[in-house]
Design a protein around this motif. Structure first.
Motif, PDB file in Angstrom:
ATOM      1  N   ALA A 139      38.215  45.136  15.161  1.00 18.37           N
ATOM      2  CA  ALA A 139      37.188  45.728  16.106  1.00 18.37           C
ATOM      3  C   ALA A 139      36.872  44.569  17.029  1.00 18.37           C
ATOM      4  CB  ALA A 139      36.101  46.555  15.157  1.00 18.37           C
ATOM      5  N   GLN A 140      36.655  43.469  16.375  1.00 15.92           N
ATOM      6  CA  GLN A 140      36.114  42.189  17.317  1.00 15.92           C
ATOM      7  C   GLN A 140      37.158  42.000  18.515  1.00 15.92           C
ATOM      8  OE1 GLN A 140      33.395  40.836  17.204  1.00 15.92           O
ATOM      9  NE2 GLN A 140      32.374  41.746  15.285  1.00 15.92           N
ATOM     10  N   MET A 141      38.175  42.104  18.452  1.00 17.06           N
ATOM     11  CA  MET A 141      39.281  41.942  19.520  1.00 17.06           C
ATOM     12  C   MET A 141      38.650  42.636  20.879  1.00 17.06           C
ATOM     13  SD  MET A 141      43.119  42.353  17.847  1.00 17.06           S
ATOM     14  CE  MET A 141      43.587  41.477  16.494  1.00 17.06           C
ATOM     15  N   PHE A 142      38.222  43.906  20.493  1.00 18.51           N
ATOM     16  CA  PHE A 142      37.671  44.539  21.677  1.00 18.51           C
ATOM     17  C   PHE A 142      36.119  44.181  21.856  1.00 18.51           C
ATOM     18  CE2 PHE A 142      40.897  47.078  19.770  1.00 18.51           C
ATOM     19  CZ  PHE A 142      41.715  47.182  20.582  1.00 18.51           C
ATOM     20  N   TYR A 143      35.370  43.918  21.003  1.00 19.95           N
ATOM     21  CA  TYR A 143      33.898  43.593  21.120  1.00 19.95           C
ATOM     22  C   TYR A 143      33.958  42.256  21.923  1.00 19.95           C
ATOM     23  CZ  TYR A 143      32.308  47.272  18.092  1.00 19.95           C
ATOM     24  OH  TYR A 143      31.678  48.336  17.417  1.00 19.95           O
ATOM     25  N   VAL A 144      34.701  41.290  21.555  1.00 22.25           N
ATOM     26  CA  VAL A 144      34.742  39.781  22.424  1.00 22.25           C
ATOM     27  C   VAL A 144      34.741  40.235  23.986  1.00 22.25           C
ATOM     28  CG1 VAL A 144      36.120  37.742  22.561  1.00 22.25           C
ATOM     29  CG2 VAL A 144      35.487  38.592  20.401  1.00 22.25           C
ATOM     30  N   ILE A 145      35.718  40.998  24.297  1.00 24.54           N
ATOM     31  CA  ILE A 145      36.018  41.219  25.802  1.00 24.54           C
ATOM     32  C   ILE A 145      34.824  42.053  26.217  1.00 24.54           C
ATOM     33  CG2 ILE A 145      37.488  42.382  27.230  1.00 24.54           C
ATOM     34  CD1 ILE A 145      39.910  42.069  25.349  1.00 24.54           C
ATOM     35  N   ILE A 146      34.419  42.971  25.468  1.00 25.07           N
ATOM     36  CA  ILE A 146      33.447  43.654  26.100  1.00 25.07           C
ATOM     37  C   ILE A 146      32.031  42.818  26.241  1.00 25.07           C
ATOM     38  CG2 ILE A 146      31.743  45.650  25.688  1.00 25.07           C
ATOM     39  CD1 ILE A 146      34.079  46.987  24.167  1.00 25.07           C
ATOM     40  N   ARG A 147      31.764  42.004  25.170  1.00 21.92           N
ATOM     41  CA  ARG A 147      30.501  41.342  25.270  1.00 21.92           C
ATOM     42  C   ARG A 147      30.571  40.161  26.250  1.00 21.92           C
ATOM     43  NH1 ARG A 147      29.546  42.228  18.895  1.00 21.92           N
ATOM     44  NH2 ARG A 147      28.668  44.377  19.063  1.00 21.92           N
ATOM     45  N   SER A 148      31.773  39.420  26.050  1.00 21.82           N
ATOM     46  CA  SER A 148      31.935  38.269  26.880  1.00 21.82           C
ATOM     47  C   SER A 148      31.978  38.514  28.259  1.00 21.82           C
ATOM     48  CB  SER A 148      33.025  37.371  26.598  1.00 21.82           C
ATOM     49  OG  SER A 148      33.038  37.157  25.007  1.00 21.82           O
ATOM     50  N   ILE A 149      32.572  39.890  29.050  1.00 22.50           N
ATOM     51  CA  ILE A 149      32.979  39.844  30.162  1.00 22.50           C
ATOM     52  C   ILE A 149      31.994  41.018  30.664  1.00 22.50           C
ATOM     53  CG2 ILE A 149      34.705  40.490  31.839  1.00 22.50           C
ATOM     54  CD1 ILE A 149      35.146  37.559  30.731  1.00 22.50           C
ATOM     55  N   TYR A 150      32.121  42.192  30.172  1.00 26.76           N
ATOM     56  CA  TYR A 150      31.594  43.219  30.853  1.00 26.76           C
ATOM     57  C   TYR A 150      29.988  43.437  30.715  1.00 26.76           C
ATOM     58  CZ  TYR A 150      36.654  44.776  31.238  1.00 26.76           C
ATOM     59  OH  TYR A 150      37.987  44.491  31.547  1.00 26.76           O
ATOM     60  N   VAL A 151      29.743  42.993  29.484  1.00 28.18           N
ATOM     61  CA  VAL A 151      28.187  43.294  29.144  1.00 28.18           C
ATOM     62  C   VAL A 151      27.432  42.440  29.950  1.00 28.18           C
ATOM     63  CG1 VAL A 151      26.364  42.971  27.378  1.00 28.18           C
ATOM     64  CG2 VAL A 151      28.267  44.209  26.782  1.00 28.18           C
ATOM     65  N   ASN A 152      28.123  41.041  30.226  1.00 28.35           N
ATOM     66  CA  ASN A 152      27.516  40.045  31.097  1.00 28.35           C
ATOM     67  C   ASN A 152      27.353  40.524  32.314  1.00 28.35           C
ATOM     68  OD1 ASN A 152      26.702  37.791  29.279  1.00 28.35           O
ATOM     69  ND2 ASN A 152      28.596  37.106  29.089  1.00 28.35           N
ATOM     70  N   LEU A 153      28.565  41.145  32.983  1.00 30.63           N
ATOM     71  CA  LEU A 153      28.365  41.697  34.239  1.00 30.63           C
ATOM     72  C   LEU A 153      27.476  42.760  34.672  1.00 30.63           C
ATOM     73  CD1 LEU A 153      32.184  41.359  35.316  1.00 30.63           C
ATOM     74  CD2 LEU A 153      30.468  40.037  36.084  1.00 30.63           C
ATOM     75  N   TYR A 154      27.272  43.739  33.664  1.00 35.39           N
ATOM     76  CA  TYR A 154      26.355  44.551  33.610  1.00 35.39           C
ATOM     77  C   TYR A 154      25.013  44.010  33.724  1.00 35.39           C
ATOM     78  CZ  TYR A 154      28.959  48.499  31.954  1.00 35.39           C
ATOM     79  OH  TYR A 154      30.028  49.450  31.891  1.00 35.39           O
ATOM     80  N   LYS A 155      24.725  42.828  33.312  1.00 37.93           N
ATOM     81  CA  LYS A 155      23.295  42.109  33.280  1.00 37.93           C
ATOM     82  C   LYS A 155      23.159  41.539  34.663  1.00 37.93           C
ATOM     83  CE  LYS A 155      23.174  41.156  28.305  1.00 37.93           C
ATOM     84  NZ  LYS A 155      23.243  39.766  27.370  1.00 37.93           N
ATOM     85  N   VAL A 156      24.115  40.729  34.991  1.00 31.60           N
ATOM     86  CA  VAL A 156      24.177  39.969  36.371  1.00 31.60           C
ATOM     87  C   VAL A 156      24.162  40.924  37.478  1.00 31.60           C
ATOM     88  CG1 VAL A 156      25.673  38.479  37.903  1.00 31.60           C
ATOM     89  CG2 VAL A 156      25.457  38.017  35.472  1.00 31.60           C
ATOM     90  N   LEU A 158      37.253  52.912  21.995  1.00 33.66           N
ATOM     91  CA  LEU A 158      36.629  53.827  22.975  1.00 33.66           C
ATOM     92  C   LEU A 158      35.624  53.125  24.040  1.00 33.66           C
ATOM     93  CD1 LEU A 158      36.277  56.627  24.054  1.00 33.66           C
ATOM     94  CD2 LEU A 158      34.340  57.071  22.238  1.00 33.66           C
ATOM     95  N   TRP A 159      34.748  52.169  23.370  1.00 35.33           N
ATOM     96  CA  TRP A 159      33.835  51.493  24.286  1.00 35.33           C
ATOM     97  C   TRP A 159      34.508  50.524  25.330  1.00 35.33           C
ATOM     98  CZ3 TRP A 159      29.818  47.408  22.203  1.00 35.33           C
ATOM     99  CH2 TRP A 159      28.988  47.128  23.208  1.00 35.33           C
ATOM    100  N   TYR A 160      35.759  50.150  24.688  1.00 32.02           N
ATOM    101  CA  TYR A 160      36.428  49.217  25.778  1.00 32.02           C
ATOM    102  C   TYR A 160      37.228  50.187  26.823  1.00 32.02           C
ATOM    103  CZ  TYR A 160      40.830  46.852  27.533  1.00 32.02           C
ATOM    104  OH  TYR A 160      41.376  46.342  28.309  1.00 32.02           O
ATOM    105  N   LEU A 161      37.536  51.278  26.588  1.00 30.99           N
ATOM    106  CA  LEU A 161      38.312  52.219  27.323  1.00 30.99           C
ATOM    107  C   LEU A 161      37.389  52.766  28.466  1.00 30.99           C
ATOM    108  CD1 LEU A 161      40.812  53.805  24.871  1.00 30.99           C
ATOM    109  CD2 LEU A 161      41.331  52.060  26.609  1.00 30.99           C
TER     110      LEU A 161
END
Length: 464
Positions: free
Chosen positions: A323-340, A385-388
């Protein structure tokens, strides 16, 4: 890759390697020498601790957003001084009130958790401030102090053969206060803080309002990743909870490896707006996300030869690591961009969908198979699902067809060899096949990564 970004990642990575060392030692020693019941009690406290951020009501995250990308100078502004002192007064009063309620309820573990909330949230305030302002060395020192202190306490108690969970928990609370005092004294010694009013209700209201949705998002994310443990705790026996908690403890070490990336990328995205550079970083993170879970194989080897009473955690570990394969992408890229990009509402809306979906996935999987592994599968499905549903929010920053084929091929490969083969053979097969898939599907990215590595090595050689 930007020089500042590389140095930031390397600095935090070193700190997290130290954290991993102490953390691994702690999390293999405790289940080895403690009774299952005591270990489960400690894990219950740590499960509560994972929600400590909710008790600052968004203040720390609001500060994080407000000061992201700024420089932390010696002489701090009066604006920051008010923010700093308001946090202290607010947390002290709020924690005191909650502690009275918690102890009145008669739940010792819950009461100790509330007592620990004040120093923990102040410690997190300093860590988030150092992240937001790019002070990665100070962030790393704060991380090392925490991990070493907890390791030292656990080691001392094990030497004296303590097997009472409350003794460990009370020791942790004392350590949290000592760490806060050290960080507080060090910060005040290095920075001149102008004298202003101690508490500003307007500042509290504005910062909480700006950070509350982000905090809810973080807590919701935590709920998503800890939901499976709550199900196991309430639906299965103590042994199953201890086994599952052990798997989660090991999985948490991946977060220590992920932190250098997520921490530095937020500061980087605050300063760099080029989508092309963002896309390159995304490709690097993808490779990182599929290589990192290979750490599950050494863990399985330790279970096979050293900690066989927790060998039943093995399958849960591999499912959670996948599951971390998807969490790494989500948290490193997309969550940071949501914040920025100040898209907290959209982030929270998507995360709310995932929490509901994760809850349903856990129930359905448990109904289909009454085993603890069912909850890990529910967690994996929620991650996918979160990734998609997140990638459509960033149309200029999505993985291509070959890259997605690579990601899902790695998922299937990892689960197959991790579950079907013993640790050593599984690691060998996974590494070889991962390298082949990279050459076939991500050749360009592999060349870029090798170029970065060779450049860094040659620079180090010249310095020597």
């Amino acid at each position: 890759m930007e020089r500042g970004l590389k140095s930031g990642i390397i600095t935090v990575l070193i700190a997290n390697i130290i954290n991993v060392f102490f953390g691994l030692a702690t999390n293999f020693l405790l289940p080895k020498y403690l009774s299952v019941e005591s270990y489960a009690g400690i894990k219950t406290f740590q499960l509560y601790v994972s929600y400590v951020g909710l008790l600052h009501l968004g203040y720390v995250d609001g500060m994080y957003l407000k000061y992201g990308g700024r420089d932390l100078t010696y002489k701090l502004t009066e604006d920051f001084s008010v923010n700093f002192s308001t946090m202290h007064i607010f947390q002290l009063a709020f924690s005191f009130i909650l502690a009275i309620v918690a102890f009145a309820s008669g739940d010792l573990i819950l009461g100790l958790f509330i007592v620990s909330a004040f120093p923990q949230n102040l410690n997190n305030y300093f860590k988030y401030l150092y992240q937001a302002t790019g002070e990665f060395k100070l962030y790393g020192r704060a991380m090392n102090l925490s991990s070493f202190s907890i390791f030292a306490v656990n080691t001392i108690l094990l030497v004296f053969k303590q097997d009472v969970d409350s003794v460990y928990i009370i020791s942790y609370v004392i350590v949290y206060y000592l760490i806060w005092i050290i960080l507080e004294v060090n910060f005040r010694r290095k920075h001149y803080i102008p004298k202003t009013k101690l508490f500003d209700l307007k500042e509290l209201s504005e910062i909480v309002r700006s950070g509350f949705l982000l905090t809810l998002g973080n807590i919701a994310s935590m709920l998503l990743t800890s939901m499976d443990r709550w199900f196991v705790k309430f639906l299965m026996d103590t042994v199953a909870f201890a086994h599952y908690s052990f798997a989660v403890s090991v999985e948490n070490f991946l977060n220590l490896a992920i932190t250098p990336v997520t921490t530095t990328l937020y500061n980087y995205f605050c300063r760099e707006q080029d989508n092309a550079k963002h896309k390159t970083i995304l490709q690097y993170v993808l490779v990182f996300a599929t290589v990192l879970p290979a750490a599950a194989f050494p863990v399985k080897f330790i279970l096979e030869v050293y900690l066989d009473k927790y060998i039943e955690s093995s399958m849960v570990i591999f499912i959670l690591f996948s599951a971390q394969m998807f969490y790494v992408i989500i948290r490193s890229i997309y969550v940071n961009l949501y914040k920025v990009q100040k898209l907290q509402q959209r982030y929270f809306a998507k995360l709310s969908i995932i929490i509901v979906s994760g809850f349903l996935f856990n129930i359905i999987c448990y109904q289909l198979s009454n085993m603890k592994e069912s909850f890990a599968i529910g967690t994996l499905l929620a991650a996918i699902l979160w990734y998609l549903i997140t990638i459509p929010d960033f149309p200029k920053l999505q993985l291509g067809f070959k890259e997605n084929i690579y990601l899902f091929s790695e998922l299937a490969l990892f689960l197959f060899v991790g579950i079907e083969f013993r640790a050593v053979w599984g690691l060998i097969i996974y590494c070889i096949l991962t390298f082949i898939l990279l050459l076939i599907l991500m050749k360009g990215t592999m060349k870029n990564i090798l170029a970065v590595v060779l450049t860094y090595v040659s620079r180090r050689d010249r310095l020597v």
